[in-house]
Design a protein around this motif. Structure first.
Motif, PDB file in Angstrom:
ATOM      1  N   LEU A 163      38.749  21.847  24.041  1.00 19.36           N
ATOM      2  CA  LEU A 163      38.807  20.704  23.422  1.00 19.36           C
ATOM      3  C   LEU A 163      39.144  20.497  22.183  1.00 19.36           C
ATOM      4  O   LEU A 163      38.910  21.111  21.198  1.00 19.36           O
ATOM      5  CB  LEU A 163      37.034  20.209  23.761  1.00 19.36           C
ATOM      6  N   GLU A 164      39.975  19.321  21.913  1.00 21.37           N
ATOM      7  CA  GLU A 164      40.349  18.882  20.574  1.00 21.37           C
ATOM      8  C   GLU A 164      39.884  17.559  20.394  1.00 21.37           C
ATOM      9  O   GLU A 164      39.771  16.694  21.286  1.00 21.37           O
ATOM     10  CB  GLU A 164      41.697  19.264  20.504  1.00 21.37           C
ATOM     11  N   ASP A 165      39.740  17.136  19.092  1.00 16.40           N
ATOM     12  CA  ASP A 165      39.299  15.498  18.997  1.00 16.40           C
ATOM     13  C   ASP A 165      40.757  14.891  18.703  1.00 16.40           C
ATOM     14  O   ASP A 165      41.642  15.469  18.457  1.00 16.40           O
ATOM     15  CB  ASP A 165      38.575  15.683  17.413  1.00 16.40           C
ATOM     16  N   GLY A 166      40.530  13.642  19.178  1.00 17.52           N
ATOM     17  CA  GLY A 166      41.646  12.835  19.178  1.00 17.52           C
ATOM     18  C   GLY A 166      41.836  12.240  20.558  1.00 17.52           C
ATOM     19  O   GLY A 166      40.606  12.021  21.419  1.00 17.52           O
ATOM     20  N   LYS A 167      43.044  11.539  20.825  1.00 15.79           N
ATOM     21  CA  LYS A 167      43.164  10.865  21.924  1.00 15.79           C
ATOM     22  C   LYS A 167      44.575  11.262  22.445  1.00 15.79           C
ATOM     23  O   LYS A 167      45.652  11.459  21.536  1.00 15.79           O
ATOM     24  CB  LYS A 167      43.114   9.259  21.666  1.00 15.79           C
ATOM     25  N   GLY A 168      44.772  11.228  23.787  1.00 15.10           N
ATOM     26  CA  GLY A 168      46.281  11.435  24.326  1.00 15.10           C
ATOM     27  C   GLY A 168      46.875  12.940  23.990  1.00 15.10           C
ATOM     28  O   GLY A 168      48.041  13.134  23.920  1.00 15.10           O
ATOM     29  N   ILE A 169      45.913  13.799  23.996  1.00 10.76           N
ATOM     30  CA  ILE A 169      46.296  15.118  23.340  1.00 10.76           C
ATOM     31  C   ILE A 169      46.089  16.283  24.840  1.00 10.76           C
ATOM     32  O   ILE A 169      45.238  16.224  25.604  1.00 10.76           O
ATOM     33  CB  ILE A 169      45.273  15.619  22.316  1.00 10.76           C
ATOM     34  N   LYS A 170      47.126  16.666  25.217  1.00 10.58           N
ATOM     35  CA  LYS A 170      47.283  17.870  26.056  1.00 10.58           C
ATOM     36  C   LYS A 170      48.485  18.811  25.678  1.00 10.58           C
ATOM     37  O   LYS A 170      49.709  18.653  26.009  1.00 10.58           O
ATOM     38  CB  LYS A 170      47.701  17.298  27.451  1.00 10.58           C
ATOM     39  N   SER A 214      42.414  16.502  24.557  1.00  3.45           N
ATOM     40  CA  SER A 214      41.016  15.438  24.143  1.00  3.45           C
ATOM     41  C   SER A 214      40.583  14.873  25.174  1.00  3.45           C
ATOM     42  O   SER A 214      41.011  15.042  26.608  1.00  3.45           O
ATOM     43  CB  SER A 214      41.871  14.530  23.307  1.00  3.45           C
ATOM     44  N   LEU A 215      39.218  14.586  25.110  1.00  3.93           N
ATOM     45  CA  LEU A 215      38.522  13.978  25.817  1.00  3.93           C
ATOM     46  C   LEU A 215      38.954  13.059  27.070  1.00  3.93           C
ATOM     47  O   LEU A 215      38.914  13.035  28.208  1.00  3.93           O
ATOM     48  CB  LEU A 215      37.040  13.351  25.622  1.00  3.93           C
ATOM     49  N   ASP A 216      39.710  11.981  26.669  1.00  3.97           N
ATOM     50  CA  ASP A 216      40.262  11.012  27.575  1.00  3.97           C
ATOM     51  C   ASP A 216      41.194  11.659  28.761  1.00  3.97           C
ATOM     52  O   ASP A 216      41.192  11.385  29.686  1.00  3.97           O
ATOM     53  CB  ASP A 216      41.157   9.992  26.628  1.00  3.97           C
ATOM     54  N   LEU A 217      42.090  12.685  28.474  1.00  3.69           N
ATOM     55  CA  LEU A 217      42.834  13.460  29.221  1.00  3.69           C
ATOM     56  C   LEU A 217      42.121  14.467  30.001  1.00  3.69           C
ATOM     57  O   LEU A 217      42.625  14.686  31.095  1.00  3.69           O
ATOM     58  CB  LEU A 217      43.997  13.818  28.579  1.00  3.69           C
ATOM     59  N   HIS A 251      29.800  15.126  21.242  1.00  3.73           N
ATOM     60  CA  HIS A 251      29.927  13.788  21.894  1.00  3.73           C
ATOM     61  C   HIS A 251      30.686  14.012  23.281  1.00  3.73           C
ATOM     62  O   HIS A 251      30.294  13.312  24.167  1.00  3.73           O
ATOM     63  CB  HIS A 251      31.008  12.852  20.893  1.00  3.73           C
ATOM     64  N   ALA A 252      31.773  14.887  23.466  1.00  6.15           N
ATOM     65  CA  ALA A 252      32.303  15.030  24.595  1.00  6.15           C
ATOM     66  C   ALA A 252      31.277  15.485  25.789  1.00  6.15           C
ATOM     67  O   ALA A 252      31.542  15.187  26.857  1.00  6.15           O
ATOM     68  CB  ALA A 252      33.415  16.038  24.330  1.00  6.15           C
TER      69      ALA A 252
END
Ligand code: PBG
Length: 312
Positions: free
Chosen positions: A23-30, A43-46, A89-90
């Motif tokens: 897991l990495e902090d941020g958005k839209g990361i894969k 990132s959590l969203d993906l 948080h995740a």
């Protein structure tokens, strides 16, 4: 065919698999990990839709590892229990989103340590006893976030008992501990350290991880962890250590798990990408051999692909 199936001794299903996730902090990361193709820092969203797919395939247990940016690392791993920690948080968010999910956490200093070691470093030495309270703070923060299984991967002596006491004192008596019991100082961890950028800045991990030459020592480690209250005993890596898995299975009546580590999976990815080995067949044979040796559960980067294969 029917008779062959009838007398087949070893079964393996998606329920036996634990999927390690970065897991990495941020958005839209894969971001694909170069030395571990087919695996990503998310990132959590993906990650959420990915977890949903896995759950639908029957993989419900995940071991989460945080990739922490360098400026948040320090000597005492304070970010590991910080209020704003993205990993905690995740865990909260995933437990909310998937009521059936089982989340295993990692307890060790290396993802958060500016020294890249699992324990506290002073003058080039690892301080075992001084590390324990840091691990306990980390574990309690993870417990508060809602984790189901605590996974101490640090190999400090006495940490299972220490964590058990501290968790119990805070009321987390139901939380189980999967101890990295026989964790060897292995060359097969390379891709994992690439994924987290967590390689030791100096020295190696041989003062706290086991010598690959030793087998009887695994019994001592197992006895300690068992007596200190470990709910699962893990052997790591898996493939070069099938004899150790078998040994612990014969001697301890708690569930035994095995970690099919990054380097073991990377070999299969590399060879199959070159057309030298068949991916599905070699992956299946590896996982089957780990179960045959006696592992109840297997942590493996193949979890999703293997579950997909089982569905077909
Ligand atoms: C460190 C940790 C390691 C792995 C899991 N936790 C690497 C190490 O001990 O340096 C390796 C897992 C893998 O290679 O897949 N706490």
């Amino acid at each position: 065919m029917a008779i062959r199936a009838m007398v087949e001794e070893t079964k393996i299903g998606a329920e036996h698999l634990i999927y390690p996730i970065f897991l990495e902090d941020g958005k839209g990361i894969k971001t694909e990990i170069k030395s571990l193709p087919n695996n990503y820092r998310w990132s959590l969203d993906l990650l959420i839709p990915e977890i949903e797919q896995c759950m639908n395939l029957g993989v419900k247990t995940f071991d989460l590892f945080p990739a922490v940016s360098e400026e948040l690392k320090d000597q005492t791993a304070t970010y590991s229990y910080a209020e704003e920690n993205f990993y905690l948080h995740a865990i909260r968010k995933l437990k909310e989103s998937f009521p059936e999910i089982v989340i295993m956490s990692d307890v060790a200093m290396d993802p958060y340590s500016s020294d890249g070691h699992d324990g506290l470093v002073q003058d080039g030495r690892i301080l075992n006893d001084e590390t324990l309270p840091i691990l306990a703070k980390m574990a309690i923060a993870q417990a508060q976030a809602g984790v189901d299984i605590i996974g101490p991967s640090d190999m400090m002596d006495g940490r299972v008992g220490y964590l058990r006491e501290e968790l119990d004192a805070k009321g987390y008596t139901d939380l189980s501990i999967m101890s990295y019991t026989a964790k060897y100082a292995s060359a097969f961890y390379g891709p994992f350290r690439d994924a987290l950028n967590s390689a030791p800045k100096s020295g190696d991990k041989k003062t706290y991880q086991m010598n690959p030459a030793n087998k009887r020592e695994a019994l001592i480690e197992a006895e300690l962890d068992f007596n200190e209250g470990a709910d699962f005993l893990m052997v790591k890596p898996a493939l070069c250590y099938l004899d150790i898995i078998h040994l612990l299975k014969e001697n301890f009546n708690v569930p035994i798990t095995a970690y099919n580590v990054s380097g073991e999976c990377a070999m299969v990815y590399a060879a199959s990408q070159n057309g030298w080995l068949n991916y599905e067949a070699t992956m299946s044979e590896m996982l089957l051999s780990i179960r045959r040796a006696g592992a109840d559960g297997i942590l493996t980067y193949f979890a999703k692909d293997f579950a997909q294969l089982l569905k077909r």
